[in-house]
Design a protein around this motif. Sequence first.
Motif, short mmCIF file in Angstrom:
data_model
loop_
_atom_site.label_atom_id
_atom_site.label_comp_id
_atom_site.label_asym_id
_atom_site.label_seq_id
_atom_site.Cartn_x
_atom_site.Cartn_y
_atom_site.Cartn_z
N ALA A 126 1.03 -1.05 0.02
CA ALA A 126 -0.16 0.22 0.07
C ALA A 126 0.72 1.21 -0.09
N PRO A 127 0.18 2.47 -0.81
CA PRO A 127 1.23 3.39 -0.66
C PRO A 127 1.55 4.28 0.64
N PHE A 128 0.24 4.27 1.46
CA PHE A 128 0.27 5.08 2.70
C PHE A 128 -0.32 4.17 4.08
N ASP A 129 -1.39 3.43 3.55
CA ASP A 129 -2.22 2.99 4.84
C ASP A 129 -1.67 1.59 5.42
N ASP A 130 -0.36 1.41 5.81
CA ASP A 130 0.24 0.38 6.02
C ASP A 130 1.30 0.89 7.24
N GLN A 131 1.25 -0.09 8.16
CA GLN A 131 2.03 0.30 9.57
C GLN A 131 3.56 0.34 9.27
N ASP A 132 3.80 -0.76 8.29
CA ASP A 132 5.34 -0.84 8.01
C ASP A 132 5.87 0.56 7.09
N VAL A 133 4.96 0.71 6.21
CA VAL A 133 5.22 2.14 5.35
C VAL A 133 5.36 3.22 6.27
N ILE A 134 4.37 3.27 7.13
CA ILE A 134 4.47 4.65 7.98
C ILE A 134 5.67 4.53 8.91
N GLU A 135 5.92 3.43 9.44
CA GLU A 135 7.35 3.39 10.07
C GLU A 135 8.43 3.86 9.20
N GLY A 136 8.59 3.24 7.84
CA GLY A 136 9.43 3.95 7.11
C GLY A 136 9.73 5.56 6.57
N GLN A 137 8.52 5.89 6.55
CA GLN A 137 8.19 7.44 6.48
C GLN A 137 8.71 8.22 7.56
N ALA A 138 8.73 7.49 8.62
CA ALA A 138 8.74 8.15 10.02
C ALA A 138 10.59 8.50 10.02
N SER A 139 11.43 7.80 9.23
CA SER A 139 12.52 7.75 9.29
C SER A 139 13.14 9.36 8.91
N VAL A 140 12.12 10.06 8.20
CA VAL A 140 12.51 11.49 8.03
C VAL A 140 12.42 12.17 9.10
N GLY A 141 11.67 11.95 9.98
CA GLY A 141 11.75 12.71 11.25
C GLY A 141 13.09 12.21 12.04
N VAL A 142 13.50 10.97 12.26
CA VAL A 142 14.52 10.83 13.05
C VAL A 142 15.71 11.24 12.49
N GLU A 143 15.84 11.48 11.10
CA GLU A 143 16.89 12.01 10.50
C GLU A 143 17.01 13.39 10.80
#
Length: 415
Positions: free
Chosen positions: A149-166
Amino acid sequence: MTQFALAAQAATRALRQLFPETPLQRNDYLSARYEADIWLKREDLTPVRSYKLRGAFNAMRKVRAEAPDQTHFVCASAGNHAQGMAFACRHFGVQGTIFMPVTTPQQKIDKTRAFGGPNVTIELLGDYFDQTLAAAQTFCAEKGAHFLAPFDDQDVIEGQASVGVELLAQLGRAPDLVVLPVGGGGLSSGVTGYLRAAAPETQFRFVEPLGGASLLAALNAGHPVKLPRVNSFVDGAAVAKLGDLTWQCLNWATPDQVLLAPEDRICITMLEMLNVEGIVLEPAGALSIDVLPQLAEEIRGKTVVCVTSGGNFDFERLPEVKERGQRYAGLKKYFILRMPQRPGALREFLSMLGPDDDISRFEYLKKSARNFGSVLIGIETKRAESFAEFTGRMDAADFSYRDITDDEALAEFLV
Protein backbone atom coordinates in the motif's frame (compact mmCIF):
# COMPACT_ATOMS: atom_id res chain seq x y z
CA MET A 1 10.68 6.31 23.93
CA THR A 2 7.62 4.65 22.45
CA GLN A 3 7.63 1.34 20.60
CA PHE A 4 6.83 3.20 17.38
CA ALA A 5 9.77 5.57 17.88
CA LEU A 6 12.13 2.64 18.43
CA ALA A 7 10.80 0.96 15.29
CA ALA A 8 11.34 4.21 13.34
CA GLN A 9 14.95 4.35 14.52
CA ALA A 10 15.47 0.72 13.45
CA ALA A 11 13.99 1.50 10.03
CA THR A 12 16.34 4.46 9.71
CA ARG A 13 19.39 2.34 10.48
CA ALA A 14 18.29 -0.28 7.94
CA LEU A 15 17.82 2.40 5.27
CA ARG A 16 21.51 3.24 5.39
CA GLN A 17 22.24 0.13 3.30
CA LEU A 18 20.18 1.74 0.55
CA PHE A 19 21.08 5.46 0.59
CA PRO A 20 22.59 8.08 2.93
CA GLU A 21 20.38 10.45 4.89
CA THR A 22 18.91 13.25 2.82
CA PRO A 23 20.27 16.74 3.56
CA LEU A 24 18.71 19.09 6.08
CA GLN A 25 19.68 22.47 4.63
CA ARG A 26 19.24 25.90 6.14
CA ASN A 27 17.74 28.13 3.48
CA ASP A 28 19.16 31.64 3.79
CA TYR A 29 16.71 33.10 1.26
CA LEU A 30 13.61 31.93 3.10
CA SER A 31 15.12 32.59 6.51
CA ALA A 32 15.79 36.23 5.64
CA ARG A 33 12.40 36.65 4.00
CA TYR A 34 10.47 35.42 7.04
CA GLU A 35 12.93 36.50 9.75
CA ALA A 36 13.12 32.91 10.94
CA ASP A 37 15.52 29.96 10.98
CA ILE A 38 14.10 27.90 8.11
CA TRP A 39 15.46 24.50 7.13
CA LEU A 40 14.49 22.27 4.23
CA LYS A 41 14.47 18.49 4.64
CA ARG A 42 15.33 17.58 1.07
CA GLU A 43 13.35 14.42 0.31
CA ASP A 44 13.58 15.45 -3.33
CA LEU A 45 17.19 14.21 -3.15
CA THR A 46 16.61 10.51 -2.44
CA PRO A 47 17.65 8.11 -5.24
CA VAL A 48 14.06 8.19 -6.56
CA ARG A 49 13.59 11.91 -5.79
CA SER A 50 10.88 11.37 -3.17
CA TYR A 51 10.43 10.01 0.35
CA LYS A 52 8.31 7.10 -0.93
CA LEU A 53 11.35 4.85 -1.17
CA ARG A 54 11.59 4.84 2.64
CA GLY A 55 8.20 3.28 3.27
CA ALA A 56 8.43 0.83 0.38
CA PHE A 57 11.84 -0.36 1.55
CA ASN A 58 10.80 -0.77 5.18
CA ALA A 59 7.61 -2.65 4.35
CA MET A 60 9.43 -4.97 1.98
CA ARG A 61 12.23 -5.50 4.51
CA LYS A 62 9.80 -6.55 7.24
CA VAL A 63 7.72 -8.79 4.98
CA ARG A 64 10.86 -10.54 3.80
CA ALA A 65 12.05 -11.02 7.39
CA GLU A 66 8.75 -12.62 8.43
CA ALA A 67 8.11 -14.54 5.20
CA PRO A 68 11.37 -15.18 3.31
CA ASP A 69 9.49 -17.15 0.66
CA GLN A 70 7.47 -14.07 -0.34
CA THR A 71 9.20 -12.87 -3.48
CA HIS A 72 6.36 -11.15 -5.33
CA PHE A 73 5.08 -7.66 -4.51
CA VAL A 74 2.31 -5.68 -6.18
CA CYS A 75 1.27 -2.03 -6.09
CA ALA A 76 -0.98 0.37 -7.92
CA SER A 77 0.58 3.77 -8.56
CA ALA A 78 1.29 6.22 -11.34
CA GLY A 79 3.95 8.15 -9.47
CA ASN A 80 6.44 8.18 -6.65
CA HIS A 81 5.21 5.06 -4.85
CA ALA A 82 5.72 3.01 -8.01
CA GLN A 83 9.27 4.26 -8.36
CA GLY A 84 10.04 3.63 -4.70
CA MET A 85 8.75 0.07 -4.89
CA ALA A 86 10.62 -0.58 -8.12
CA PHE A 87 13.90 0.54 -6.53
CA ALA A 88 13.24 -1.63 -3.47
CA CYS A 89 12.41 -4.67 -5.61
CA ARG A 90 15.73 -4.44 -7.39
CA HIS A 91 17.54 -4.02 -4.06
CA PHE A 92 15.96 -7.12 -2.51
CA GLY A 93 16.05 -9.14 -5.72
CA VAL A 94 12.32 -9.80 -5.69
CA GLN A 95 9.68 -9.53 -8.39
CA GLY A 96 7.41 -6.52 -8.53
CA THR A 97 4.27 -6.01 -10.60
CA ILE A 98 3.24 -2.39 -10.82
CA PHE A 99 -0.18 -1.43 -12.12
CA MET A 100 -0.52 2.01 -13.68
CA PRO A 101 -3.44 3.74 -15.41
CA VAL A 102 -3.35 3.68 -19.21
CA THR A 103 -3.13 7.48 -19.09
CA THR A 104 0.18 7.49 -17.16
CA PRO A 105 2.78 9.72 -18.90
CA GLN A 106 5.51 7.75 -20.64
CA GLN A 107 8.18 9.57 -18.64
CA LYS A 108 6.86 8.06 -15.38
CA ILE A 109 6.63 4.61 -16.91
CA ASP A 110 10.20 4.82 -18.17
CA LYS A 111 11.56 6.02 -14.82
CA THR A 112 9.79 3.24 -12.93
CA ARG A 113 11.16 0.65 -15.35
CA ALA A 114 14.67 2.12 -15.03
CA PHE A 115 14.61 1.92 -11.23
CA GLY A 116 13.30 -1.66 -11.16
CA GLY A 117 15.10 -3.09 -14.16
CA PRO A 118 14.35 -6.78 -14.83
CA ASN A 119 12.76 -7.13 -11.38
CA VAL A 120 9.71 -5.10 -12.35
CA THR A 121 6.79 -5.70 -14.69
CA ILE A 122 4.49 -2.79 -15.50
CA GLU A 123 0.83 -3.38 -16.32
CA LEU A 124 -1.18 -0.53 -17.85
CA LEU A 125 -4.84 -1.03 -16.97
CA GLY A 126 -7.76 1.32 -16.42
CA ASP A 127 -8.44 4.89 -17.45
CA TYR A 128 -8.87 5.95 -13.81
CA PHE A 129 -6.92 5.02 -10.71
CA ASP A 130 -9.84 3.24 -9.01
CA GLN A 131 -9.94 0.82 -11.93
CA THR A 132 -6.17 0.34 -11.76
CA LEU A 133 -6.30 -0.32 -8.02
CA ALA A 134 -9.06 -2.91 -8.38
CA ALA A 135 -7.09 -4.74 -11.09
CA ALA A 136 -3.96 -4.74 -8.94
CA GLN A 137 -5.76 -6.13 -5.90
CA THR A 138 -7.45 -8.88 -7.96
CA PHE A 139 -4.12 -9.84 -9.52
CA CYS A 140 -2.47 -9.84 -6.09
CA ALA A 141 -5.05 -12.22 -4.63
CA GLU A 142 -4.79 -14.56 -7.60
CA LYS A 143 -0.99 -14.74 -7.48
CA GLY A 144 -0.59 -14.85 -3.71
CA ALA A 145 1.61 -11.75 -3.86
CA HIS A 146 1.98 -9.08 -1.18
CA PHE A 147 0.12 -5.84 -1.86
CA LEU A 148 2.30 -2.87 -0.96
CA ALA A 149 0.00 0.00 0.00
CA PRO A 150 1.22 3.55 -0.68
CA PHE A 151 0.40 4.95 2.78
CA ASP A 152 -2.18 2.95 4.76
CA ASP A 153 0.25 0.37 6.11
CA GLN A 154 1.98 0.33 9.48
CA ASP A 155 5.36 -0.70 8.05
CA VAL A 156 5.15 1.99 5.38
CA ILE A 157 4.36 4.58 8.07
CA GLU A 158 7.37 3.40 10.10
CA GLY A 159 9.57 3.83 7.05
CA GLN A 160 8.34 7.36 6.41
CA ALA A 161 9.02 8.16 10.08
CA SER A 162 12.74 7.92 9.26
CA VAL A 163 12.40 11.46 7.86
CA GLY A 164 11.69 12.64 11.41
CA VAL A 165 14.51 10.55 12.90
CA GLU A 166 17.00 12.07 10.50
CA LEU A 167 15.92 15.70 10.77
CA LEU A 168 16.00 15.66 14.57
CA ALA A 169 19.50 14.15 14.62
CA GLN A 170 20.73 16.52 11.91
CA LEU A 171 19.35 19.66 13.53
CA GLY A 172 20.66 18.62 16.94
CA ARG A 173 17.69 20.14 18.74
CA ALA A 174 13.93 20.10 18.58
CA PRO A 175 12.54 22.49 15.93
CA ASP A 176 9.77 24.83 16.98
CA LEU A 177 7.65 23.84 14.00
CA VAL A 178 7.62 21.17 11.31
CA VAL A 179 5.54 21.79 8.17
CA LEU A 180 4.38 18.60 6.44
CA PRO A 181 2.58 17.97 3.14
CA VAL A 182 -0.36 15.58 3.33
CA GLY A 183 -1.76 13.24 0.71
CA GLY A 184 -2.85 9.90 2.13
CA GLY A 185 -1.16 10.73 5.41
CA GLY A 186 1.74 8.26 5.50
CA LEU A 187 4.54 10.81 5.75
CA SER A 188 2.78 13.03 8.28
CA SER A 189 1.73 10.01 10.37
CA GLY A 190 5.29 8.74 10.53
CA VAL A 191 7.05 12.04 11.22
CA THR A 192 4.58 13.22 13.85
CA GLY A 193 4.49 9.78 15.44
CA TYR A 194 8.24 9.92 15.99
CA LEU A 195 8.64 13.58 16.91
CA ARG A 196 5.73 13.63 19.34
CA ALA A 197 7.67 11.01 21.32
CA ALA A 198 11.23 12.26 20.77
CA ALA A 199 10.59 16.03 20.66
CA PRO A 200 7.22 16.66 22.36
CA GLU A 201 7.69 20.44 22.33
CA THR A 202 7.69 20.57 18.52
CA GLN A 203 4.50 21.79 16.88
CA PHE A 204 3.13 20.81 13.48
CA ARG A 205 1.30 22.31 10.55
CA PHE A 206 -0.13 20.18 7.77
CA VAL A 207 -0.53 21.35 4.18
CA GLU A 208 -2.98 19.98 1.65
CA PRO A 209 -3.78 21.10 -1.88
CA LEU A 210 -7.01 23.06 -1.97
CA GLY A 211 -8.51 20.56 -4.40
CA GLY A 212 -7.61 17.50 -2.29
CA ALA A 213 -8.03 18.31 1.39
CA SER A 214 -8.73 14.81 2.69
CA LEU A 215 -7.21 15.35 6.16
CA LEU A 216 -9.22 18.52 6.78
CA ALA A 217 -12.38 16.75 5.64
CA ALA A 218 -11.68 13.87 8.04
CA LEU A 219 -10.99 16.20 10.98
CA ASN A 220 -14.20 18.12 10.34
CA ALA A 221 -16.26 14.93 10.02
CA GLY A 222 -14.56 12.98 12.80
CA HIS A 223 -13.67 10.13 10.43
CA PRO A 224 -12.19 9.66 6.94
CA VAL A 225 -14.55 10.72 4.17
CA LYS A 226 -14.21 10.43 0.41
CA LEU A 227 -14.02 13.76 -1.37
CA PRO A 228 -16.57 14.03 -4.19
CA ARG A 229 -14.00 15.60 -6.49
CA VAL A 230 -10.21 15.89 -6.48
CA ASN A 231 -8.01 18.27 -8.45
CA SER A 232 -5.22 16.05 -9.80
CA PHE A 233 -2.67 18.81 -10.49
CA VAL A 234 -0.80 18.15 -7.22
CA ASP A 235 -0.61 14.49 -8.16
CA GLY A 236 1.69 13.52 -5.28
CA ALA A 237 -0.90 14.66 -2.71
CA ALA A 238 -4.22 14.48 -4.55
CA VAL A 239 -5.87 11.75 -2.48
CA ALA A 240 -9.66 11.47 -2.23
CA LYS A 241 -9.72 9.76 1.17
CA LEU A 242 -7.33 9.62 4.11
CA GLY A 243 -6.28 6.09 5.09
CA ASP A 244 -7.86 4.34 8.07
CA LEU A 245 -4.49 3.73 9.72
CA THR A 246 -3.21 7.21 8.97
CA TRP A 247 -6.42 8.64 10.42
CA GLN A 248 -5.71 6.79 13.67
CA CYS A 249 -2.26 8.40 13.66
CA LEU A 250 -3.49 11.92 12.91
CA ASN A 251 -6.90 12.25 14.58
CA TRP A 252 -5.32 14.22 17.44
CA ALA A 253 -4.78 17.16 15.08
CA THR A 254 -7.20 20.08 14.88
CA PRO A 255 -8.60 21.72 11.74
CA ASP A 256 -6.74 24.96 12.45
CA GLN A 257 -3.44 23.07 12.08
CA VAL A 258 -4.27 22.29 8.45
CA LEU A 259 -3.44 24.87 5.78
CA LEU A 260 -4.75 24.72 2.23
CA ALA A 261 -2.61 25.62 -0.78
CA PRO A 262 -4.35 26.70 -4.01
CA GLU A 263 -2.99 24.72 -6.94
CA ASP A 264 -2.16 27.81 -9.01
CA ARG A 265 -0.35 29.48 -6.11
CA ILE A 266 1.82 26.38 -5.72
CA CYS A 267 3.03 27.06 -9.27
CA ILE A 268 4.42 30.42 -8.15
CA THR A 269 6.31 28.70 -5.33
CA MET A 270 7.73 26.07 -7.68
CA LEU A 271 8.97 28.73 -10.09
CA GLU A 272 10.42 30.83 -7.28
CA MET A 273 12.38 27.90 -5.83
CA LEU A 274 13.61 26.96 -9.30
CA ASN A 275 14.62 30.46 -10.38
CA VAL A 276 15.98 31.76 -7.07
CA GLU A 277 17.38 28.64 -5.39
CA GLY A 278 17.84 26.20 -8.28
CA ILE A 279 15.65 23.62 -6.47
CA VAL A 280 13.41 21.47 -8.64
CA LEU A 281 10.21 20.54 -6.82
CA GLU A 282 7.09 18.76 -7.97
CA PRO A 283 3.78 20.35 -6.92
CA ALA A 284 3.45 18.20 -3.78
CA GLY A 285 7.09 18.86 -2.92
CA ALA A 286 6.44 22.61 -2.82
CA LEU A 287 3.45 22.47 -0.45
CA SER A 288 5.35 23.05 2.80
CA ILE A 289 7.11 26.14 1.41
CA ASP A 290 4.00 27.51 -0.27
CA VAL A 291 2.20 28.20 3.03
CA LEU A 292 5.06 30.08 4.71
CA PRO A 293 3.43 33.48 3.95
CA GLN A 294 0.38 32.33 5.93
CA LEU A 295 2.66 31.44 8.85
CA ALA A 296 4.84 34.56 8.66
CA GLU A 297 3.72 36.15 11.93
CA GLU A 298 3.75 32.86 13.80
CA ILE A 299 7.22 31.70 12.76
CA ARG A 300 9.19 34.94 13.17
CA GLY A 301 12.29 34.19 15.25
CA LYS A 302 11.58 30.44 15.34
CA THR A 303 13.21 27.33 13.94
CA VAL A 304 11.08 25.80 11.21
CA VAL A 305 11.62 22.62 9.17
CA CYS A 306 9.78 22.31 5.86
CA VAL A 307 9.74 18.84 4.32
CA THR A 308 10.15 19.08 0.54
CA SER A 309 8.64 15.71 -0.24
CA GLY A 310 9.56 15.21 -3.89
CA GLY A 311 11.20 16.56 -7.01
CA ASN A 312 9.80 14.38 -9.78
CA PHE A 313 8.85 17.22 -12.06
CA ASP A 314 8.46 16.72 -15.79
CA PHE A 315 9.80 19.88 -17.43
CA GLU A 316 7.31 19.46 -20.26
CA ARG A 317 4.83 20.79 -17.67
CA LEU A 318 6.83 23.98 -17.15
CA PRO A 319 4.76 26.11 -19.56
CA GLU A 320 1.60 25.00 -17.74
CA VAL A 321 3.14 25.83 -14.36
CA LYS A 322 4.19 29.28 -15.59
CA GLU A 323 0.75 29.90 -17.07
CA ARG A 324 -1.08 28.93 -13.87
CA GLY A 325 1.29 30.97 -11.74
CA GLN A 326 0.84 34.08 -13.87
CA ARG A 327 -2.93 33.77 -13.76
CA TYR A 328 -2.95 33.36 -9.98
CA ALA A 329 -0.68 36.39 -9.55
CA GLY A 330 -2.96 38.46 -11.75
CA LEU A 331 -0.26 38.93 -14.39
CA LYS A 332 -2.09 37.13 -17.19
CA LYS A 333 -5.72 37.25 -18.20
CA TYR A 334 -7.93 36.03 -21.02
CA PHE A 335 -10.78 38.01 -22.51
CA ILE A 336 -13.44 37.47 -25.13
CA LEU A 337 -14.08 40.72 -27.01
CA ARG A 338 -16.84 41.79 -29.37
CA MET A 339 -14.84 43.64 -31.97
CA PRO A 340 -16.77 46.06 -34.25
CA GLN A 341 -16.29 45.11 -37.88
CA ARG A 342 -15.23 48.52 -39.10
CA PRO A 343 -11.94 49.95 -40.35
CA GLY A 344 -9.64 51.03 -37.54
CA ALA A 345 -11.38 49.05 -34.76
CA LEU A 346 -8.41 46.77 -34.18
CA ARG A 347 -5.99 49.71 -34.16
CA GLU A 348 -8.22 51.47 -31.63
CA PHE A 349 -8.22 48.43 -29.39
CA LEU A 350 -4.44 47.99 -29.56
CA SER A 351 -3.96 51.60 -28.50
CA MET A 352 -5.61 50.74 -25.17
CA LEU A 353 -2.77 48.43 -24.17
CA GLY A 354 -0.30 49.86 -21.67
CA PRO A 355 3.50 49.92 -22.01
CA ASP A 356 3.83 46.77 -19.81
CA ASP A 357 1.08 44.81 -21.59
CA ASP A 358 1.89 42.10 -24.09
CA ILE A 359 -0.47 40.02 -26.23
CA SER A 360 0.27 36.31 -25.80
CA ARG A 361 -2.71 35.01 -27.76
CA PHE A 362 -5.03 36.49 -30.36
CA GLU A 363 -7.75 34.64 -32.28
CA TYR A 364 -10.23 36.60 -34.40
CA LEU A 365 -13.32 34.98 -35.84
CA LYS A 366 -14.77 37.26 -38.54
CA LYS A 367 -18.35 36.68 -39.63
CA SER A 368 -19.18 38.85 -42.63
CA ALA A 369 -22.92 38.80 -42.02
CA ARG A 370 -22.53 40.43 -38.62
CA ASN A 371 -21.46 43.82 -37.39
CA PHE A 372 -19.21 42.35 -34.70
CA GLY A 373 -16.53 39.64 -34.59
CA SER A 374 -15.42 37.57 -31.60
CA VAL A 375 -11.85 37.80 -30.35
CA LEU A 376 -10.13 35.50 -27.85
CA ILE A 377 -7.17 37.41 -26.45
CA GLY A 378 -4.56 36.56 -23.83
CA ILE A 379 -2.60 39.42 -22.26
CA GLU A 380 0.47 39.30 -20.02
CA THR A 381 1.64 42.26 -17.96
CA LYS A 382 4.33 43.12 -15.42
CA ARG A 383 1.94 44.69 -12.89
CA ALA A 384 -1.37 43.22 -11.81
CA GLU A 385 -2.73 46.78 -11.52
CA SER A 386 -2.32 47.21 -15.28
CA PHE A 387 -5.48 45.20 -15.94
CA ALA A 388 -7.69 47.63 -14.02
CA GLU A 389 -6.27 50.44 -16.15
CA PHE A 390 -6.73 48.41 -19.34
CA THR A 391 -10.36 47.45 -18.65
CA GLY A 392 -11.05 51.03 -17.63
CA ARG A 393 -9.93 52.23 -21.04
CA MET A 394 -12.10 49.57 -22.73
CA ASP A 395 -15.12 50.62 -20.66
CA ALA A 396 -14.57 54.25 -21.61
CA ALA A 397 -14.49 53.28 -25.30
CA ASP A 398 -17.64 51.15 -24.96
CA PHE A 399 -15.86 47.94 -25.98
CA SER A 400 -17.88 44.85 -25.02
CA TYR A 401 -15.70 42.20 -23.34
CA ARG A 402 -15.79 39.32 -20.88
CA ASP A 403 -12.97 38.24 -18.55
CA ILE A 404 -12.88 34.42 -18.71
CA THR A 405 -9.66 33.93 -16.73
CA ASP A 406 -11.43 32.48 -13.69
CA ASP A 407 -14.21 30.75 -15.62
CA GLU A 408 -12.78 27.25 -15.20
CA ALA A 409 -15.01 25.46 -17.72
CA LEU A 410 -14.78 28.10 -20.43
CA ALA A 411 -11.07 28.81 -19.97
CA GLU A 412 -10.26 25.10 -20.08
CA PHE A 413 -12.17 24.69 -23.33
CA LEU A 414 -10.83 27.78 -25.07
CA VAL A 415 -7.37 28.22 -23.52
